[in-house]
Design a protein around this motif. Structure first.
Motif, PDB file in Angstrom:
ATOM      1  N   THR A 123     -15.148 -35.576  32.926  1.00  0.00           N
ATOM      2  CA  THR A 123     -15.465 -34.213  33.332  1.00  0.00           C
ATOM      3  C   THR A 123     -15.516 -34.182  34.859  1.00  0.00           C
ATOM      4  O   THR A 123     -15.118 -35.124  35.523  1.00  0.00           O
ATOM      5  CB  THR A 123     -16.784 -33.735  32.689  1.00  0.00           C
ATOM      6  N   ALA A 124     -15.972 -33.065  35.431  1.00  0.00           N
ATOM      7  CA  ALA A 124     -16.062 -32.937  36.885  1.00  0.00           C
ATOM      8  C   ALA A 124     -16.874 -31.701  37.236  1.00  0.00           C
ATOM      9  O   ALA A 124     -16.885 -30.721  36.491  1.00  0.00           O
ATOM     10  CB  ALA A 124     -14.678 -32.832  37.524  1.00  0.00           C
ATOM     11  N   HIS A 125     -17.505 -31.753  38.403  1.00  0.00           N
ATOM     12  CA  HIS A 125     -18.203 -30.581  38.910  1.00  0.00           C
ATOM     13  C   HIS A 125     -17.237 -29.416  39.090  1.00  0.00           C
ATOM     14  O   HIS A 125     -17.563 -28.254  38.819  1.00  0.00           O
ATOM     15  CB  HIS A 125     -18.877 -30.912  40.249  1.00  0.00           C
ATOM     16  N   LEU A 126     -16.013 -29.704  39.530  1.00  0.00           N
ATOM     17  CA  LEU A 126     -15.018 -28.667  39.784  1.00  0.00           C
ATOM     18  C   LEU A 126     -14.693 -27.856  38.543  1.00  0.00           C
ATOM     19  O   LEU A 126     -14.347 -26.677  38.641  1.00  0.00           O
ATOM     20  CB  LEU A 126     -13.740 -29.308  40.335  1.00  0.00           C
ATOM     21  N   TYR A 127     -14.795 -28.452  37.366  1.00  0.00           N
ATOM     22  CA  TYR A 127     -14.458 -27.761  36.134  1.00  0.00           C
ATOM     23  C   TYR A 127     -15.566 -26.757  35.798  1.00  0.00           C
ATOM     24  O   TYR A 127     -16.578 -27.097  35.178  1.00  0.00           O
ATOM     25  CB  TYR A 127     -14.271 -28.734  34.974  1.00  0.00           C
ATOM     26  N   GLY A 128     -15.378 -25.539  36.253  1.00  0.00           N
ATOM     27  CA  GLY A 128     -16.383 -24.505  36.005  1.00  0.00           C
ATOM     28  C   GLY A 128     -17.580 -24.591  36.911  1.00  0.00           C
ATOM     29  O   GLY A 128     -18.614 -24.000  36.642  1.00  0.00           O
ATOM     30  N   TRP A 129     -17.449 -25.361  38.005  1.00  0.00           N
ATOM     31  CA  TRP A 129     -18.549 -25.543  38.966  1.00  0.00           C
ATOM     32  C   TRP A 129     -19.840 -25.960  38.269  1.00  0.00           C
ATOM     33  O   TRP A 129     -20.898 -25.388  38.448  1.00  0.00           O
ATOM     34  CB  TRP A 129     -18.741 -24.278  39.801  1.00  0.00           C
ATOM     35  N   GLY A 130     -19.693 -27.002  37.458  1.00  0.00           N
ATOM     36  CA  GLY A 130     -20.842 -27.585  36.764  1.00  0.00           C
ATOM     37  C   GLY A 130     -20.943 -27.192  35.307  1.00  0.00           C
ATOM     38  O   GLY A 130     -21.609 -27.877  34.522  1.00  0.00           O
ATOM     39  N   ALA A 131     -20.266 -26.124  34.910  1.00  0.00           N
ATOM     40  CA  ALA A 131     -20.385 -25.641  33.529  1.00  0.00           C
ATOM     41  C   ALA A 131     -19.819 -26.643  32.534  1.00  0.00           C
ATOM     42  O   ALA A 131     -20.342 -26.784  31.420  1.00  0.00           O
ATOM     43  CB  ALA A 131     -19.684 -24.288  33.385  1.00  0.00           C
ATOM     44  N   ASN A 132     -18.753 -27.339  32.916  1.00  0.00           N
ATOM     45  CA  ASN A 132     -18.154 -28.313  32.013  1.00  0.00           C
ATOM     46  C   ASN A 132     -19.066 -29.510  31.812  1.00  0.00           C
ATOM     47  O   ASN A 132     -19.200 -30.034  30.691  1.00  0.00           O
ATOM     48  CB  ASN A 132     -16.787 -28.741  32.556  1.00  0.00           C
ATOM     49  N   GLU A 133     -19.720 -29.958  32.879  1.00  0.00           N
ATOM     50  CA  GLU A 133     -20.678 -31.057  32.750  1.00  0.00           C
ATOM     51  C   GLU A 133     -21.813 -30.654  31.803  1.00  0.00           C
ATOM     52  O   GLU A 133     -22.243 -31.446  30.953  1.00  0.00           O
ATOM     53  CB  GLU A 133     -21.248 -31.424  34.116  1.00  0.00           C
ATOM     54  N   GLU A 134     -22.301 -29.435  31.950  1.00  0.00           N
ATOM     55  CA  GLU A 134     -23.375 -28.960  31.081  1.00  0.00           C
ATOM     56  C   GLU A 134     -22.920 -28.878  29.630  1.00  0.00           C
ATOM     57  O   GLU A 134     -23.688 -29.182  28.702  1.00  0.00           O
ATOM     58  CB  GLU A 134     -23.867 -27.598  31.568  1.00  0.00           C
ATOM     59  N   LEU A 135     -21.660 -28.485  29.417  1.00  0.00           N
ATOM     60  CA  LEU A 135     -21.101 -28.433  28.071  1.00  0.00           C
ATOM     61  C   LEU A 135     -21.073 -29.820  27.444  1.00  0.00           C
ATOM     62  O   LEU A 135     -21.483 -30.006  26.288  1.00  0.00           O
ATOM     63  CB  LEU A 135     -19.687 -27.854  28.122  1.00  0.00           C
ATOM     64  N   VAL A 136     -20.598 -30.809  28.204  1.00  0.00           N
ATOM     65  CA  VAL A 136     -20.534 -32.186  27.704  1.00  0.00           C
ATOM     66  C   VAL A 136     -21.925 -32.675  27.318  1.00  0.00           C
ATOM     67  O   VAL A 136     -22.109 -33.300  26.263  1.00  0.00           O
ATOM     68  CB  VAL A 136     -19.891 -33.106  28.762  1.00  0.00           C
ATOM     69  N   ALA A 137     -22.904 -32.382  28.163  1.00  0.00           N
ATOM     70  CA  ALA A 137     -24.268 -32.821  27.863  1.00  0.00           C
ATOM     71  C   ALA A 137     -24.811 -32.134  26.618  1.00  0.00           C
ATOM     72  O   ALA A 137     -25.448 -32.772  25.771  1.00  0.00           O
ATOM     73  CB  ALA A 137     -25.179 -32.544  29.054  1.00  0.00           C
ATOM     74  N   GLU A 138     -24.558 -30.845  26.498  1.00  0.00           N
ATOM     75  CA  GLU A 138     -25.046 -30.118  25.320  1.00  0.00           C
ATOM     76  C   GLU A 138     -24.439 -30.684  24.042  1.00  0.00           C
ATOM     77  O   GLU A 138     -25.111 -30.795  23.011  1.00  0.00           O
ATOM     78  CB  GLU A 138     -24.714 -28.632  25.442  1.00  0.00           C
ATOM     79  N   ALA A 139     -23.164 -31.066  24.121  1.00  0.00           N
ATOM     80  CA  ALA A 139     -22.481 -31.571  22.936  1.00  0.00           C
ATOM     81  C   ALA A 139     -22.876 -33.002  22.583  1.00  0.00           C
ATOM     82  O   ALA A 139     -23.020 -33.335  21.400  1.00  0.00           O
ATOM     83  CB  ALA A 139     -20.970 -31.497  23.142  1.00  0.00           C
ATOM     84  N   LEU A 140     -23.063 -33.845  23.591  1.00  0.00           N
ATOM     85  CA  LEU A 140     -23.119 -35.282  23.339  1.00  0.00           C
ATOM     86  C   LEU A 140     -24.436 -35.973  23.682  1.00  0.00           C
ATOM     87  O   LEU A 140     -24.648 -37.121  23.292  1.00  0.00           O
ATOM     88  CB  LEU A 140     -21.980 -35.973  24.087  1.00  0.00           C
ATOM     89  N   SER A 141     -25.305 -35.321  24.447  1.00  0.00           N
ATOM     90  CA  SER A 141     -26.582 -35.944  24.801  1.00  0.00           C
ATOM     91  C   SER A 141     -27.580 -35.783  23.655  1.00  0.00           C
ATOM     92  O   SER A 141     -27.655 -34.697  23.051  1.00  0.00           O
ATOM     93  CB  SER A 141     -27.141 -35.304  26.069  1.00  0.00           C
ATOM     94  N   PRO A 142     -28.339 -36.843  23.338  1.00  0.00           N
ATOM     95  CA  PRO A 142     -28.310 -38.187  23.923  1.00  0.00           C
ATOM     96  C   PRO A 142     -27.034 -38.921  23.518  1.00  0.00           C
ATOM     97  O   PRO A 142     -26.577 -38.812  22.381  1.00  0.00           O
ATOM     98  CB  PRO A 142     -29.558 -38.849  23.337  1.00  0.00           C
ATOM     99  N   TYR A 143     -26.459 -39.654  24.457  1.00  0.00           N
ATOM    100  CA  TYR A 143     -25.138 -40.227  24.294  1.00  0.00           C
ATOM    101  C   TYR A 143     -25.144 -41.446  23.382  1.00  0.00           C
ATOM    102  O   TYR A 143     -26.060 -42.256  23.414  1.00  0.00           O
ATOM    103  CB  TYR A 143     -24.567 -40.589  25.667  1.00  0.00           C
ATOM    104  N   ALA A 144     -24.082 -41.552  22.585  1.00  0.00           N
ATOM    105  CA  ALA A 144     -23.942 -42.676  21.674  1.00  0.00           C
ATOM    106  C   ALA A 144     -23.785 -43.975  22.462  1.00  0.00           C
ATOM    107  O   ALA A 144     -23.263 -43.984  23.583  1.00  0.00           O
ATOM    108  CB  ALA A 144     -22.724 -42.467  20.774  1.00  0.00           C
TER     109      ALA A 144
END
Length: 281
Positions: A51-72
């Protein structure tokens, strides 16, 4: 048979990851579908999510965390920094490799990804106004402080890679590269020699891969798709190449992952290898 795994940032990973850039974060129904796809990718064996901060200016990082945290266990989530949103700029953004900005971005990424350490933090673009050594020096200091585990680069040439490596160990390089676009072949060669993971972005050359006669012929021979042949060539081309194809569709996700199980013959590989023009090589 190509090597099926790679060591990266302290992880032993399958050599096909997932690029999260294409995933929509809104509206709510599309966000839910993105979350479901990320979870399915991990269930199917993906162990590298980019992912990257540039992808949606942080929105993509937040999406990844919502989907996968706590991480396997064994899941590496890599992100990128170094691009600043600027509404007053014609491009809407500028490269910013200053220490103050990079430090702020690391703190923001830790919060958005819900972790105490970014295991692989990549400099998204080199700021041309600041020496490469100074920019990676800041990341080295953040690594020494325990906020970053390993450092990667993106869109660099061989000279920039060498300069960065004179300051700190580089774990990965992420440049645009695919079977029909080999501008960065010298960087691939440098990474192969040094054992640095090379994560090609735009690994499939969407829209033109299927128009290549050689690719489509070999796809028919192997009962595969042109996309799978393009990915199989990357995996065959160098043991450090780890593609991170991105998609928002389940069918494309399974298609991409299946490419890791294709075996190209030496003759098929050479036919594909010869697609590059003299200029691309």
């Amino acid at each position: 048979m190509t090597e099926s795994t790679i060591e990266l940032a302290g992880y032993r990973l399958p050599r096909t990851g997932f690029g999260a850039m294409r995933l929509p974060t809104e509206p709510a129904d599309e966000r839910a579908a993105s979350i479901a796809l990320l979870r399915e990718a991990v269930e199917l064996g993906v162990r590298l999510v980019d992912t990257a901060h540039l992808y949606g200016w942080g929105a993509n990082e937040e999406l990844v965390a919502e989907a996968l945290s706590p991480y396997a266990d064994g899941l590496l989530v890599a992100t990128k920094l170094g691009v600043e949103q600027r509404v007053d700029h014609p491009d809407g953004a500028v490269y910013n490799g200053s220490e103050k900005f990079l430090r702020t971005q690391v703190e923001d990424a830790l919060r958005r990804l819900r972790v105490e350490r970014i295991d692989l933090m990549q400099l998204h673009r080199v700021d041309p106004q600041i020496p490469v050594a100074e920019q990676v020096g800041t990341l080295r200091d953040l690594r020494d402080e325990g906020k970053i585990g390993h450092i990667g680069l993106s869109e660099v040439d061989t000279a920039q890679l060498a300069e960065a490596r004179s300051v700190v160990e580089i774990a990965s390089v992420q440049n645009r590269y695919n079977i029909l676009d080999r501008e960065h072949e010298p960087v691939v060669d440098a990474c192969t020699e040094a054992g640095i993971a090379f994560l090609p972005w735009r690994p499939i050359a969407a829209g033109i891969t299927g128009k290549s006669t050689a690719i489509t012929e070999i796809a028919t021979e192997l009962n595969a798709t042109p996309t799978q042949i393009a990915l199989a060539w990357l995996l065959h081309h160098s043991p450090v190449i780890t593609p991170i194809p991105g998609t928002a569709a389940r069918t494309h996700l399974t298609e991409n992952l299946a490419a890791a199980h294709l075996d190209l013959t030496a003759e098929q590989y050479e036919r594909l290898n010869n697609l590059a023009t003299a200029e691309q090589r």
